[in-house]
Design a protein around this motif. Structure first.
Motif, mmCIF file in Angstrom:
data_model
loop_
_atom_site.group_PDB
_atom_site.id
_atom_site.type_symbol
_atom_site.label_atom_id
_atom_site.label_comp_id
_atom_site.label_asym_id
_atom_site.label_seq_id
_atom_site.Cartn_x
_atom_site.Cartn_y
_atom_site.Cartn_z
ATOM 1 N N THR A 149 -42.473 54.445 -84.129
ATOM 2 C CA THR A 149 -43.756 54.718 -84.982
ATOM 3 C C THR A 149 -44.526 53.537 -84.478
ATOM 4 O O THR A 149 -44.065 52.514 -84.490
ATOM 5 C CB THR A 149 -43.567 55.108 -86.157
ATOM 6 O OG1 THR A 149 -43.238 53.665 -86.939
ATOM 7 C CG2 THR A 149 -42.587 56.236 -86.736
ATOM 8 N N PHE A 150 -45.823 53.868 -84.457
ATOM 9 C CA PHE A 150 -46.971 52.772 -83.990
ATOM 10 C C PHE A 150 -48.266 53.140 -84.904
ATOM 11 O O PHE A 150 -48.430 54.489 -85.348
ATOM 12 C CB PHE A 150 -47.515 53.001 -82.752
ATOM 13 C CG PHE A 150 -46.112 52.863 -81.778
ATOM 14 C CD1 PHE A 150 -46.226 51.456 -80.944
ATOM 15 C CD2 PHE A 150 -45.485 53.934 -81.547
ATOM 16 C CE1 PHE A 150 -45.293 51.654 -80.031
ATOM 17 C CE2 PHE A 150 -44.618 53.607 -80.379
ATOM 18 C CZ PHE A 150 -44.410 52.706 -79.810
ATOM 19 N N ARG A 151 -48.939 52.107 -85.168
ATOM 20 C CA ARG A 151 -50.234 52.329 -85.892
ATOM 21 C C ARG A 151 -51.362 51.355 -85.024
ATOM 22 O O ARG A 151 -50.901 50.571 -84.258
ATOM 23 C CB ARG A 151 -50.339 51.764 -87.092
ATOM 24 C CG ARG A 151 -49.439 52.702 -88.257
ATOM 25 C CD ARG A 151 -49.773 52.193 -89.491
ATOM 26 N NE ARG A 151 -49.023 52.869 -90.626
ATOM 27 C CZ ARG A 151 -49.389 54.072 -91.329
ATOM 28 N NH1 ARG A 151 -50.694 54.457 -90.990
ATOM 29 N NH2 ARG A 151 -48.641 54.709 -91.995
ATOM 30 N N TRP A 152 -52.325 51.818 -85.066
ATOM 31 C CA TRP A 152 -53.508 51.186 -84.469
ATOM 32 C C TRP A 152 -54.039 50.054 -85.200
ATOM 33 O O TRP A 152 -54.454 50.254 -86.596
ATOM 34 C CB TRP A 152 -54.591 52.161 -84.087
ATOM 35 C CG TRP A 152 -54.497 53.137 -83.113
ATOM 36 C CD1 TRP A 152 -54.013 54.486 -83.283
ATOM 37 C CD2 TRP A 152 -54.674 52.832 -81.839
ATOM 38 N NE1 TRP A 152 -53.907 54.818 -81.968
ATOM 39 C CE2 TRP A 152 -54.192 53.963 -80.889
ATOM 40 C CE3 TRP A 152 -54.932 51.655 -80.906
ATOM 41 C CZ2 TRP A 152 -54.154 54.103 -79.526
ATOM 42 C CZ3 TRP A 152 -55.035 51.855 -79.328
ATOM 43 C CH2 TRP A 152 -54.592 52.958 -79.060
ATOM 44 N N LYS A 155 -57.825 47.913 -82.744
ATOM 45 C CA LYS A 155 -57.808 48.634 -81.533
ATOM 46 C C LYS A 155 -56.683 48.342 -80.685
ATOM 47 O O LYS A 155 -56.723 48.692 -79.504
ATOM 48 C CB LYS A 155 -59.022 48.265 -80.758
ATOM 49 C CG LYS A 155 -60.491 48.478 -81.480
ATOM 50 C CD LYS A 155 -61.820 48.185 -80.905
ATOM 51 C CE LYS A 155 -63.018 48.733 -81.659
ATOM 52 N NZ LYS A 155 -64.180 48.399 -80.707
ATOM 53 N N LYS A 156 -55.601 47.870 -81.283
ATOM 54 C CA LYS A 156 -54.401 47.571 -80.502
ATOM 55 C C LYS A 156 -53.305 48.541 -81.140
ATOM 56 O O LYS A 156 -53.268 48.524 -82.358
ATOM 57 C CB LYS A 156 -53.908 46.023 -80.500
ATOM 58 C CG LYS A 156 -52.750 45.923 -79.564
ATOM 59 C CD LYS A 156 -52.485 44.082 -79.738
ATOM 60 C CE LYS A 156 -51.051 44.147 -79.030
ATOM 61 N NZ LYS A 156 -50.673 42.464 -78.884
ATOM 62 N N LEU A 157 -52.493 49.255 -80.218
ATOM 63 C CA LEU A 157 -51.245 49.825 -80.698
ATOM 64 C C LEU A 157 -50.231 49.196 -81.038
ATOM 65 O O LEU A 157 -49.807 48.331 -80.137
ATOM 66 C CB LEU A 157 -51.090 51.049 -79.752
ATOM 67 C CG LEU A 157 -50.142 52.365 -79.990
ATOM 68 C CD1 LEU A 157 -50.973 52.949 -81.166
ATOM 69 C CD2 LEU A 157 -49.648 52.879 -78.927
ATOM 70 N N THR A 158 -49.759 49.264 -82.166
ATOM 71 C CA THR A 158 -48.877 48.073 -82.748
ATOM 72 C C THR A 158 -47.642 48.995 -83.435
ATOM 73 O O THR A 158 -47.536 49.856 -84.145
ATOM 74 C CB THR A 158 -49.384 47.216 -83.911
ATOM 75 O OG1 THR A 158 -50.403 46.417 -83.414
ATOM 76 C CG2 THR A 158 -48.440 46.197 -84.336
ATOM 77 N N LYS A 159 -46.336 48.589 -82.664
ATOM 78 C CA LYS A 159 -45.135 49.243 -83.007
ATOM 79 C C LYS A 159 -44.758 48.693 -84.565
ATOM 80 O O LYS A 159 -44.950 47.457 -84.938
ATOM 81 C CB LYS A 159 -43.886 48.839 -82.479
ATOM 82 C CG LYS A 159 -42.801 49.582 -82.670
ATOM 83 C CD LYS A 159 -41.605 48.961 -81.541
ATOM 84 C CE LYS A 159 -41.914 49.333 -80.283
ATOM 85 N NZ LYS A 159 -40.743 48.902 -79.212
#
Length: 218
Positions: A149-152, A155-159
């Motif tokens: 799963t990831f969150r922004w 402005k960067k997609l972070t695991k």
């Protein structure tokens, strides 16, 4: 799990070549600045697509095995609807491959996001603003898998989370979990688990891949 139908195209796959242009305007989430003109093209058994992108032509994958799914959904939660196209690129179709075009309000163009597009079985939870990805079967008679799963963030997609299940050389099941802690993915579980638990754990984790299914059939 539900499916939202955006548009239905009836293609004759017996023909060696086919092209159809249609307008995209119905969104799942986010504001659509302008109706998108998208073409689906078929040559022999290869299906591809192209669309008008701020007066210029943009092209995506050219190796879909069948009709791709098309979505207008806010993938990065900035308020604008993005263009998400996915489909099978292999004969067995174990995972769906994606092209994720994020709308850039400054240039008024859709830009292909390579990171999102590289995630297998890409999915999204709009309410929780979570991106989900994984592979339901990586071998071992279907017992091996992984899910992330990831969150922004800025402005960067972070695991945020990863779990995986593997078979050991002596046919036992090895299970791992990782969570983001202080900016680093830290292992929080590493153990051999029994068959009933492995089956239950697999079902609980992989349900996430289907729970947020917004794929649109075309």
């Amino acid at each position: 799990m539900f499916r939202l139908l955006l548009a239905v195209l009836s293609l004759s796959f017996a023909a060696s070549a086919y092209s159809k242009e249609f307008k995209l305007e119905d969104t799942v989430s986010g504001i659509l600045p302008k109706i998108i003109s998208l073409s689906i093209n078929k040559v022999d058994n290869e299906v591809s697509y192209s669309f008008i992108n701020n007066h210029l032509l943009s092209k995506g994958k050219t190796n879909f095995n069948g009709m791709p799914n098309v979505l207008l959904v806010d993938l990065n939660f900035d308020g604008y609807a993005d263009l998400w196209i996915n489909g099978c690129t292999t004969g067995q179709c174990r995972t769906l491959e994606s092209d994720a075009w994020l709308y850039d309000s400054a240039s008024k163009k859709y830009k292909l996001n390579q990171i999102l597009s590289a995630l297998p079985d890409l999915n999204i939870d709009i309410q929780k603003q979570v991106i989900v990805s994984g592979v339901a079967n990586t071998g071992c008679a279907g017992m091996s898998f992984y899910l992330e799963t990831f969150r922004w963030q800025n402005k960067k997609l972070t695991k945020q989370y990863r779990c995986e299940q593997q078979c050991t050389a002596d046919s036992r099941v090895h299970y791992f979990e990782y969570k983001l802690k202080n900016g680093v993915m830290a292992k929080v579980r590493d153990e051999i688990i029994n068959d009933p638990e492995s089956a239950n754990r697999r079902k609980l984790d992989l349900d996430l891949l289907d729970t947020f299914n917004y794929q649109m059939e075309m």
